[in-house]
Write an enzyme that holds these catalytic residues in place. Structure first.
Site, short mmCIF file in Angstrom:
data_model
loop_
_atom_site.label_atom_id
_atom_site.label_comp_id
_atom_site.label_asym_id
_atom_site.label_seq_id
_atom_site.Cartn_x
_atom_site.Cartn_y
_atom_site.Cartn_z
N GLY A 1 0.82 -1.21 0.00
CA GLY A 1 0.00 0.00 0.00
C GLY A 1 0.85 1.26 0.00
CD GLN A 2 -1.78 6.21 -1.29
OE1 GLN A 2 -1.25 7.24 -1.69
NE2 GLN A 2 -3.01 6.19 -0.83
CB ALA B 1 -6.82 -0.60 5.80
CE1 TYR B 2 -13.11 -4.58 0.70
CE2 TYR B 2 -13.64 -2.29 1.15
CZ TYR B 2 -13.85 -3.45 0.43
OH TYR B 2 -14.80 -3.48 -0.55
CD1 TRP C 1 -8.97 13.55 2.72
CD2 TRP C 1 -8.54 15.38 1.51
NE1 TRP C 1 -10.13 14.27 2.62
CE2 TRP C 1 -9.90 15.40 1.89
CE3 TRP C 1 -8.05 16.44 0.75
CZ2 TRP C 1 -10.76 16.43 1.54
CZ3 TRP C 1 -8.91 17.47 0.40
CH2 TRP C 1 -10.25 17.47 0.79
CE1 TYR D 1 -11.10 2.54 4.82
CE2 TYR D 1 -11.84 4.81 5.12
CZ TYR D 1 -10.82 3.88 5.07
OH TYR D 1 -9.51 4.28 5.28
CG ASP E 1 -5.54 -12.68 4.54
OD1 ASP E 1 -5.99 -11.69 5.14
OD2 ASP E 1 -6.20 -13.33 3.71
CG LEU E 2 -4.51 -7.46 9.28
CD1 LEU E 2 -3.07 -7.58 9.68
CD2 LEU E 2 -4.84 -6.02 8.91
#
Ligand SMILES: NC(=O)c1ccc[n+]([C@@H]2O[C@H](COP(=O)([O-])OP(=O)(O)OC[C@H]3O[C@@H](n4cnc5c(N)ncnc54)[C@H](OP(=O)(O)O)[C@@H]3O)[C@@H](O)[C@H]2O)c1
Length: 299
Positions: free
Chosen positions: A13-14, A62-63, A152, A127, A38-39
């Site tokens: 992820g970012q 995260a999802y 953001w 979410y 896998d969390l």
């Protein structure tokens, strides 16, 4: 002195990628992808914590598909509530502290000022509700935790608003951008630096536990953020930016409701850790160095 060991979940992820980038002299980061850990699987999570001794564990997984979560609440809660619970339990057993990344979307955005950590969460969408449930699972399971709420997020890596704008800007002459949601863009690299500061405090015994807000410094709207992105892009490439048209949230119907005000008051983390929000435009310029390198003038 032995290097600081940081174990990261959410490698691709970012934020996970930015955390992996902390690797260097004095800092040893082990970052695990979803395939490696896998969390949503408690045994896998527990085994990963046992296998990788660390001074600090960070959950950057995260999802994050905000609109899709409305149709997949089970999956969103499995990753965003149950995953952090499994992680917090494994950390408690192994005696490891945990930084858990969370979101402005735990708030409904009705407050006219920036939200501080004492404000009551009230998520507007699945979410946000799943992320809030994850926060509660961590806080209720593990004393030595830091919940870091941010907003953001952008980076040169991964999916985000900056990359979406640059892509759409090459496809359309005009873009309609929401101008009545306010928030603070946050470079993933700044989040990684904040986590490193927490890790250093863990090391020297000065860590403070609990929930903290951390974002970029200046508030803007999605429209203002888009303007900043295309100003940078135009300066670098000389290619004309698309026309930007401000619209309201009502004119841009999406599956999940978003908060009108996403601003987070970051003074608490400043007092506890000496971390000050930075100008996100510097982070934007750094991301654009990768995404949109300056055209070298032919001589
Ligand atoms: N993006 C934002 O604007 C924003 C704003 C506020 C807060 N946050 C929070 O910041 C944190 C990091 O966000 P981000 O933008 O870096 O997210 P991201 O780019 O969407 O990355 C999420 C990561 O989670 C991984 N993941 C998903 N399900 C998983 C599972 N079951 N097990 C293990 N890993 C799993 C993904 O792996 P795959 O690539 O394999 O799917 C991916 O590496 C999250 O907690 C998010 O809620 C983000």
């Amino acid at each position: 002195m032995a290097p600081m060991r940081i174990l990261v979940f959410g490698r691709s992820g970012q934020v996970g990628d930015a955390l992996a980038g902390l690797n260097g002299p004095g800092v040893a980061v082990t970052a695990l992808s979803r395939v490696e850990a896998d969390l949503a699987d408690p045994e896998v999570v527990a085994a990963a914590i046992e296998r990788h001794p660390a001074d600090l564990v960070v959950n950057a997984a995260a999802y994050t598909a905000v609109d899709r979560a409305e149709d997949e609440p089970g999956l969103a809660f499995a990753v965003n509530r149950d995953g952090p619970l499994f992680l917090a339990r494994a950390c408690a057993r192994a005696g490891r502290p945990l930084v858990h990344i969370s979101t402005d979307y735990v708030f409904d955005g009705s407050k006219p000022m920036p939200y501080d950590e004492a404000d009551a969460p009230c998520p507007l969408n699945v979410y946000g509700a799943s992320k809030l449930a994850g926060e509660m699972a961590v806080a209720g399971t593990l004393d030595r935790h830091v919940i870091l709420r941010t907003s953001w997020v952008f980076a040169s890596h991964g999916a985000n608003f900056v990359k979406t704008m640059l892509r759409l800007g090459t496809q359309r002459p005009e873009l309609a951008i929401v101008a009545d949601q306010v928030g603070c863009p946050t470079p993933a690299t700044d989040i990684a630096r904040a986590v490193l500061r927490v890790a250093m405090a863990v090391r020297d015994g000065s860590a403070r536990w609990g929930t903290f807000h951390f974002t970029g410094r200046e508030a803007t709207t999605w429209f203002g953020f888009a303007q900043a992105i295309f100003t940078e892009a135009e300066r670098r490439t000389g290619a004309p930016a698309p026309r930007l048209r401000p619209i309201s949230t009502a004119e841009y119907p999406v599956r999940a409701r978003r908060p009108a005000n996403s601003r987070l008051d970051c003074s608490h983390i400043g007092l506890a850790y000496g971390i000050a929000p930075a100008d996100w435009r510097a982070g934007l310029a750094a991301a654009m160095d990768v995404l949109c390198p300056e055209r070298v003038a032919a001589s």
